[in-house]
Design a protein around this motif. Structure first.
Motif, PDB file in Angstrom:
ATOM      1  N   ALA A  66      -1.589   7.776  -2.979  1.00  0.00           N
ATOM      2  CA  ALA A  66      -0.321   7.469  -3.631  1.00  0.00           C
ATOM      3  C   ALA A  66      -0.265   5.978  -3.949  1.00  0.00           C
ATOM      4  CB  ALA A  66       0.844   7.852  -2.711  1.00  0.00           C
ATOM      5  N   GLY A  67       0.380   5.626  -5.030  1.00  0.00           N
ATOM      6  CA  GLY A  67       0.536   4.215  -5.367  1.00  0.00           C
ATOM      7  C   GLY A  67      -0.517   3.685  -6.308  1.00  0.00           C
ATOM      8  N   LYS A  68      -0.525   2.376  -6.487  1.00  0.00           N
ATOM      9  CA  LYS A  68      -1.398   1.728  -7.462  1.00  0.00           C
ATOM     10  C   LYS A  68      -2.767   1.367  -6.898  1.00  0.00           C
ATOM     11  CE  LYS A  68       2.451  -0.246 -10.104  1.00  0.00           C
ATOM     12  NZ  LYS A  68       3.063  -1.490 -10.641  1.00  0.00           N
ATOM     13  N   VAL A  69      -2.936   1.457  -5.577  1.00  0.00           N
ATOM     14  CA  VAL A  69      -4.215   1.156  -4.937  1.00  0.00           C
ATOM     15  C   VAL A  69      -4.746   2.424  -4.288  1.00  0.00           C
ATOM     16  CG1 VAL A  69      -5.371  -0.193  -3.142  1.00  0.00           C
ATOM     17  CG2 VAL A  69      -3.563  -1.241  -4.517  1.00  0.00           C
ATOM     18  N   PHE A  70      -5.976   2.796  -4.627  1.00  0.00           N
ATOM     19  CA  PHE A  70      -6.563   3.975  -3.993  1.00  0.00           C
ATOM     20  C   PHE A  70      -6.756   3.712  -2.508  1.00  0.00           C
ATOM     21  CE2 PHE A  70     -10.290   6.312  -2.452  1.00  0.00           C
ATOM     22  CZ  PHE A  70      -9.880   7.619  -2.696  1.00  0.00           C
ATOM     23  N   CYS A  71      -7.479   2.647  -2.193  1.00  0.00           N
ATOM     24  CA  CYS A  71      -7.661   2.252  -0.795  1.00  0.00           C
ATOM     25  C   CYS A  71      -8.247   0.848  -0.745  1.00  0.00           C
ATOM     26  CB  CYS A  71      -8.569   3.225  -0.061  1.00  0.00           C
ATOM     27  SG  CYS A  71      -8.845   2.793   1.681  1.00  0.00           S
ATOM     28  N   ALA A  72      -7.562  -0.032  -0.016  1.00  0.00           N
ATOM     29  CA  ALA A  72      -7.980  -1.434   0.069  1.00  0.00           C
ATOM     30  C   ALA A  72      -8.921  -1.695   1.244  1.00  0.00           C
ATOM     31  CB  ALA A  72      -6.756  -2.336   0.175  1.00  0.00           C
ATOM     32  N   GLY A  73      -9.447  -0.645   1.849  1.00  0.00           N
ATOM     33  CA  GLY A  73     -10.383  -0.836   2.947  1.00  0.00           C
ATOM     34  C   GLY A  73      -9.684  -0.973   4.287  1.00  0.00           C
ATOM     35  N   HIS A  74     -10.335  -1.612   5.223  1.00  0.00           N
ATOM     36  CA  HIS A  74      -9.769  -1.755   6.558  1.00  0.00           C
ATOM     37  C   HIS A  74      -8.497  -2.602   6.537  1.00  0.00           C
ATOM     38  CE1 HIS A  74     -12.977   0.293   8.591  1.00  0.00           C
ATOM     39  NE2 HIS A  74     -13.888  -0.490   8.060  1.00  0.00           N
ATOM     40  N   GLY A 120      -6.715   3.422  -9.539  1.00  0.00           N
ATOM     41  CA  GLY A 120      -6.423   2.141  -8.917  1.00  0.00           C
ATOM     42  C   GLY A 120      -7.648   1.563  -8.232  1.00  0.00           C
ATOM     43  N   LEU A 121      -7.415   0.576  -7.384  1.00  0.00           N
ATOM     44  CA  LEU A 121      -8.504  -0.171  -6.751  1.00  0.00           C
ATOM     45  C   LEU A 121      -9.060   0.536  -5.517  1.00  0.00           C
ATOM     46  CD1 LEU A 121     -10.145  -2.845  -6.452  1.00  0.00           C
ATOM     47  CD2 LEU A 121      -8.220  -3.708  -5.077  1.00  0.00           C
ATOM     48  N   ALA A 122     -10.385   0.628  -5.446  1.00  0.00           N
ATOM     49  CA  ALA A 122     -11.087   1.107  -4.252  1.00  0.00           C
ATOM     50  C   ALA A 122     -12.008  -0.023  -3.815  1.00  0.00           C
ATOM     51  CB  ALA A 122     -11.890   2.365  -4.561  1.00  0.00           C
ATOM     52  N   THR A 123     -11.670  -0.659  -2.712  1.00  0.00           N
ATOM     53  CA  THR A 123     -12.405  -1.850  -2.305  1.00  0.00           C
ATOM     54  C   THR A 123     -12.901  -1.750  -0.873  1.00  0.00           C
ATOM     55  OG1 THR A 123     -12.222  -4.259  -2.022  1.00  0.00           O
ATOM     56  CG2 THR A 123     -10.231  -2.993  -1.687  1.00  0.00           C
TER      57      THR A 123
END
Length: 273
Positions: A66-74, A120-123
Motif C-alpha cells: 500500500a502507498g507510494k513505496v513498495f518497500c524501503a528495506g530494513h 513505487g520504490l523497492a530499495t
C-alpha cells in the motif's frame, strides 16, 4: 488488454493484509509510508507464508504494498535505536538479518509460486523481496536500488537474491553505485518480468496469477522445487536430478490426465495428485 479494467485499491490496515480469492492469496504490506521490513513486519509476512503452506485453497501468492513505496528495506530507525544496547546493537542486528534470511528463503522454498506486484520504490531489502519472488511485474513508475554503499552499509544480504536474478555485471553496477534504476532498466537487467501501466498493474498481475492457479498444484509445486534445486547443481547432476523428477512426475495422476486430455483434445480435470 482491452478486457482489463482499472480499479482503485481499497484502504487497508497493516502491517500485512491477507485476502484470498479464487486460489490467489494477496499479501499486502500495509505499513506506510515506507513499508519498511521491521522485525514485526517480517514476522507477520513470514507467518502468513507459513499459514498459506497448510491451506490447499492457496495456489498462487501475490506480494504487493500500500502507498507510494513498495518497500524501503530494513527499518533503519528501529535498528539505530538499538545502538544504545550494551552490545551496541549486535544481537539485534543479527536477529534482524536472520529474520530477513528466513523470510526470503520462505518465499523461494514455498510450494506455490510467489509474484511480486511492484509499484513505487523497492530499495535494499525491499529489492531483495522482489528478487526473491518467482515472478515480478512492475508499473512504469516502479524504481529499484541497492543504495547501502551510499550510507556506509553495503547491501550484502540483498545481493544474494539480486545476483541470482541478474548478471554479475548488472548486480555489481547496482551494488557499487547505489544508483536507482527505472522499471524499464529493471526489465532489461532481468529483475522483473513485465512493466505495465500503473492503472492496470493489479489486474494484469491477477490475470497472471489466475492463469498459474488454473494448473495442477502438484505439477507447479514439483516444478518450482526442481527449478531452484537444479540451479545450484553442476550440469551432469542437474540432468540426473531432473531426470528422476520427470520420471516421478510422469507417474503422477495429473500427468496421466493432462497427457490424456491433450491427446483427446479435451480440457484436463486436475486432482492435484
Amino acid at each position: 488488454m482491452a478486457e482489463i479494467l482499472a480499479i482503485k485499491p481499497a484502504a487497508v490496515e497493516g502491517p500485512v493484509v491477507a485476502q484470498l480469492d479464487k486460489g490467489v492469496l494477496r499479501l499486502m504490506l500495509a505499513n506506510p509510508p515506507a513499508n519498511a521490513l521491521s522485525l514485526a513486519v517480517m514476522a507477520a509476512l513470514t507467518a502468513e507464508l507459513e499459514r498459506a503452506k497448510a491451506d490447499k485453497a492457496v495456489r498462487v501468492i501475490v506480494l504487493s504494498a500500500a502507498g507510494k513505496v513498495f518497500c524501503a528495506g530494513h527499518d533503519l530507525k528501529e535498528m539505530t535505536a538499538r545502538r544504545t544496547d550494551a552490545d551496541h546493537g549486535k544481537a539485534f542486528f543479527a536477529e534482524t538479518f536472520a529474520a530477513c534470511a528466513t523470510l526470503m528463503q520462505a518465499i523461494v522454498r514455498h510450494p506455490v509460486p510467489v509474484i511480486a506486484e511492484v509499484d513505487g520504490l523497492a530499495t535494499a531489502a525491499g529489492l531483495q523481496l522482489v528478487a526473491s519472488c518467482d515472478l515480478a511485474i512492475a508499473s512504469h513508475e516502479a524504481t529499484f536500488c541497492t543504495p547501502g554503499v551510499n550510507i556506509g552499509l553495503f547491501c550484502s544480504t540483498p545481493m544474494v537474491a539480486l545476483s541470482r536474478n541478474v548478471s554479475r555485471k548488472h548486480a555489481m553496477e547496482m551494488l557499487l553505485t547505489g544508483e536507482t534504476i527505472d522499471a524499464a532498466t529493471a526489465k532489461e537487467f532481468g529483475l522483473v518480468n513485465r512493466v505495465v501501466p500503473r492503472e492496470y498493474l493489479n489486474q494484469i498481475v491477477t490475470k497472471y496469477a489466475q492463469t498459474i492457479a488454473s494448473k495442477s498444484s502438484l505439477v507447479v509445486k514439483t516444478g518450482k522445487e526442481a527449478f531452484y534445486a537444479q540451479a545450484e547443481m553442476g550440469l551432469a547432476d542437474a540432468y540426473a536430478y531432473t531426470g528422476r523428477i520427470m520420471v516421478e512426475n510422469m507417474l503422477a495422476r495429473d500427468a496421466e490426465e493432462g497427457i490424456g486430455a491433450f491427446i483427446g483434445k479435451r480440457k484436463p480435470e486436475w486432482k492435484d495428485e
